[in-house]
Design a protein around this motif. Sequence first.
Motif, PDB file in Angstrom:
ATOM      1  N   CYS A 244      34.770  36.873  55.778  1.00 46.44           N
ATOM      2  CA  CYS A 244      33.968  36.473  55.142  1.00 46.44           C
ATOM      3  C   CYS A 244      34.341  36.017  53.636  1.00 46.44           C
ATOM      4  O   CYS A 244      34.088  34.880  53.395  1.00 46.44           O
TER       5      CYS A 244
ATOM      6  N   CYS B 263      35.874  32.820  54.457  1.00 44.95           N
ATOM      7  CA  CYS B 263      34.566  31.971  55.108  1.00 44.95           C
ATOM      8  C   CYS B 263      33.936  31.356  53.928  1.00 44.95           C
ATOM      9  O   CYS B 263      33.335  30.242  53.696  1.00 44.95           O
ATOM     10  N   LYS B 264      33.633  32.314  52.895  1.00 48.81           N
ATOM     11  CA  LYS B 264      32.844  31.819  51.646  1.00 48.81           C
ATOM     12  C   LYS B 264      33.820  30.685  51.019  1.00 48.81           C
ATOM     13  O   LYS B 264      33.354  29.640  50.439  1.00 48.81           O
TER      14      LYS B 264
ATOM     15  N   GLU C  89      32.938  27.816  51.865  1.00 42.65           N
ATOM     16  CA  GLU C  89      31.621  27.224  51.725  1.00 42.65           C
ATOM     17  C   GLU C  89      30.820  27.074  53.170  1.00 42.65           C
ATOM     18  O   GLU C  89      30.124  26.038  53.108  1.00 42.65           O
TER      19      GLU C  89
ATOM     20  N   CYS D 275      26.520  30.723  56.209  1.00 41.36           N
ATOM     21  CA  CYS D 275      26.722  32.167  56.786  1.00 41.36           C
ATOM     22  C   CYS D 275      26.036  32.201  58.370  1.00 41.36           C
ATOM     23  O   CYS D 275      24.843  31.698  58.201  1.00 41.36           O
TER      24      CYS D 275
ATOM     25  N   ILE E 152      26.060  27.013  47.693  1.00 34.59           N
ATOM     26  CA  ILE E 152      26.744  28.234  48.261  1.00 34.59           C
ATOM     27  C   ILE E 152      27.690  28.834  47.187  1.00 34.59           C
ATOM     28  O   ILE E 152      27.875  29.907  46.871  1.00 34.59           O
ATOM     29  N   LEU E 153      28.670  27.926  46.726  1.00 28.12           N
ATOM     30  CA  LEU E 153      29.520  28.256  45.790  1.00 28.12           C
ATOM     31  C   LEU E 153      29.342  27.670  44.476  1.00 28.12           C
ATOM     32  O   LEU E 153      28.470  26.469  44.631  1.00 28.12           O
TER      33      LEU E 153
ATOM     34  N   ASN F  81      31.576  38.716  49.166  1.00 29.45           N
ATOM     35  CA  ASN F  81      30.852  37.765  49.043  1.00 29.45           C
ATOM     36  C   ASN F  81      29.944  37.403  47.630  1.00 29.45           C
ATOM     37  O   ASN F  81      30.197  36.397  46.913  1.00 29.45           O
TER      38      ASN F  81
ATOM     39  N   ASN G  78      32.661  36.127  45.085  1.00 30.60           N
ATOM     40  CA  ASN G  78      33.312  34.702  45.334  1.00 30.60           C
ATOM     41  C   ASN G  78      31.841  33.463  45.157  1.00 30.60           C
ATOM     42  O   ASN G  78      32.363  32.658  44.618  1.00 30.60           O
ATOM     43  N   VAL G  79      30.617  34.047  45.312  1.00 35.80           N
ATOM     44  CA  VAL G  79      29.684  33.123  45.005  1.00 35.80           C
ATOM     45  C   VAL G  79      29.389  33.114  43.557  1.00 35.80           C
ATOM     46  O   VAL G  79      28.556  32.410  43.039  1.00 35.80           O
TER      47      VAL G  79
ATOM     48  N   ARG H 109      22.573  33.971  43.345  1.00 37.75           N
ATOM     49  CA  ARG H 109      23.757  33.974  44.603  1.00 37.75           C
ATOM     50  C   ARG H 109      24.039  35.364  44.971  1.00 37.75           C
ATOM     51  O   ARG H 109      24.125  35.262  46.462  1.00 37.75           O
TER      52      ARG H 109
ATOM     53  N   ALA I 162      23.887  35.898  48.977  1.00 35.49           N
ATOM     54  CA  ALA I 162      24.802  36.162  49.849  1.00 35.49           C
ATOM     55  C   ALA I 162      25.170  37.473  50.303  1.00 35.49           C
ATOM     56  O   ALA I 162      26.119  37.719  51.262  1.00 35.49           O
TER      57      ALA I 162
END
Lengths: 248, 278, 355
Positions: A165, A168-169, A172, A175, C57-58, C244, C247-248, C324, C328
């Motif tokens: 993950c 993967c994040k 971007e 999911c 997402i990011l 997650n 990171n986001v 986010r 996520a």
Amino acid sequence: MKKPKVGIFDFACCEGCQLQLANMGEQVLSLLGSLRVMEWREVMSETWGKKLDIAIVEGSITDPHAVERIQRIRRRASVLIAYGSCATIGGVNGMKNNFVFDEIRKYVYGDSYAFFPTEPTKAVHQVVEVDYFIHGCPVYIPEVVTVLKAALQGIPYYVPDYPVCVECKLNENVCMYDRKVTCLGPVTRAGCNSWCINNGNICYGCRGMVSNPNEKGALDVLAKYGIPTSLVVNKMNMYNKCRELDEP
Amino acid sequence: MEKVVIKDSGYRLKKATILRTKNLTRNEKFFEIALKDGSSLDHEPGQFIMVSLLGIGESPISVCSSPSRRDSFDLCIRAVGKVTRRLHTLKKGDEIGIRGPYGRGFPVNIITGNDLLIIAGGLGIAPLRSLITYVLDNRRDFGKVHILFGCKEPKEMLFSDELEQWSQRTDLHYACTVDRADPEWAGNVGVITTLIPGVDIEPLRTFAAVVGPPVMYTFVIKELLKKGIPKRQILLSFERNMACGNGKCGHCQIQNLYVCQDGPVFNYEQIKNLSEAF
Amino acid sequence: MEDTQYVVLKKDRFEEFIAALSSMQKLVAPVAKGFGAYAFEEVTSADPIALNYIPTILPLKKYFMPQRETLLEFTLDRRSHAEAVVEYEPLTIFGAHTCDLAGIQCLNMVFSERPKDYNYLLRKGTITLIGLECNDYCDEYASCHLVHASFPSGGYDLLFTDLGDYFMVHINTVSGDRIVRTAGLCEGAGSAHMNELRSLRDRKRTVFRNEVPIKTKLIPELFDAVFGARVWDNLNERCLACGNCTNVCPTCYCFNIKDELDLTLARGIRYRVWDSCQLEPFARVAGGINFRKERSARQRHRYYRKFRYPVDRFARFFCTGCGRCTRACMADISLKETLSELIKESEERVWKKWL
């Protein structure tokens, strides 16, 4: 610096990971500039049989003959690299361990099955000491390059101990769970740069599990998405059956 | 993509040369190092530097010599990770990169004029050696000086020649102990806290400087508080994972504090309520 | 005076405006990725831009501190040599929501603090930021009002507000002004436009309310009281430690530094990559001790780095309410829920003290 002598060996496997090496093209040529390949059955006919600086081993250990052979390779090699999932975690060959051996031997070899002894499938480190692990089915070439460089530098390579993950994040990707698809990324160790998901596939767990997974949490997540635990355990066991043989 | 060289980068390295090495124990090696441009490291006792091996990485290491020696400095390195293991293979004349010094060391200007109780456990003697040698170089500026040293076994004792010299000096009080003795050991046996009650100090004018493995701190602090040393005068140095040294990467954080910039030396008053410190 | 800071871009000129922006330098904007997800990506026309989008997402940090960023280039021959470098690419970002603008404001503070991070600061200087105001909540995960990020408060060169058949454009900087002049597509804003902007803001004040039952200024006090709360133990059981959430997060900036040699083994780079305090090895030292072994301690650390620690250091929250982390999280750890539970638990404690 004298060029290190390298041998590439295979046990029970599809040889696909060696093919990845052969497919590296230019990268392999420049790396091979720093190495002397002494033995590599897939691409050359010579054998060497003496001391090696680096042994690269693909495949899992599945019978008594293989056990002896890997022990001999280990004695010859200063550094041993387990190469590809079959070697690092047992991989798909581990599925054999789900069955009664006599029955599958009869099924495969027929009446003369007695001439073909077998053993529970093992990953290489479950038989001899391993210095570097390159996980993956197949191996991810950028990681192969990183590990070979580490081996040439004489420094350890630490396989990332966090889930796919993370990478993967960073890439971007949307999911897989948001696409309502079961993916083993959350419990599988990273290092592949989420190769499969980047290309629209799910993670099959080919790199083995992270060292300290939150199993209860993972089960809750599966329940939330309405995924039966047995399905995921089956998916996980496709590559990871041999983890049962690891020392706790 | 455009690219520029930045002279002010916090990641820029200074070149340094190894002048001398010495194996202290099986795992710890001593290095004397000089900056290549001839300048002084100009550190404070207790500060650390990032030692860099190009192509391998960086590791935070305490400086273990006194800043009063200006043309070179010492490091004592335990081989535990990939950088430190490789450092152990280096010898006289080899080149390394360094960044720093970083962080806040022991506040020697504040300690001046007071008594000093130094408590070192194992590798904790390394950062404290910078303080001890500084104090000995400026002995007149300080009151009474006590040094308590403890380690697991006699063979793990670092700087044993210097410890021996310190034990002979009349201008300081020295005591040591080991957790487990060997047949040749004639000294104290027991954990380091057993040495504290026997030290004769005037608590209000004493600073305690404590460095050792994490498990040691809680017990030592308890003994020091029993002695009546004010919390502000108990100085502790912390070890954490670090990547940048610039208070950014987040690895070394103890709650709201960055060990690399706010520490590594803290007084107990600052951190007594921080459960992540202990 | 105020009016000269505002211009109007009619929607039928939007396509031209985007084409003009993209001809000036590389332009990125929110783009739909399917399955309800969005990402900032390069665009050369208005067509793929999603004007109505939930947070990508990011966040924008991927442009200010890329996932992987070279810090040092070196050679390893006998006279080894290393040079500190910054790599950057001039860039215009279009369509940043106020939560993401707040995120960049947070990062600006962190990397401007001494010792300054010139890799970040130099790159930041080459990025043009064009905001896009949210007229309504993006979805139920947002908590932007709680942290004062639901209304614009600087951090942009230009800010677009959608007012029906035109955008009101607030010019906040000289470089924003230059873009407007170069494009030459905007017209002056009149008092009718200003009134429409004001009435939108008035309406927003009725839509956006604190999403969690607490006064914003009491949040630091809440966090002073809940370090030992049971809520963290509950997160310990649920969190998968996948990283997650960090990171986001638009304000999570932790990183690791690594070295890599090229194939000749004679040259290499030192680079940094995003790291996460949620991952097992983050606080582990080479000797083996892990100073934040428990997932509960790691989650708690994340929340304190949003709501408590930066209040002392930077006098603001490092949560921008973008939602986010909640979106996520596969384990459904919700920021709003966690805050609500912390409030509940702290109230229980207060009552117990009185009873």
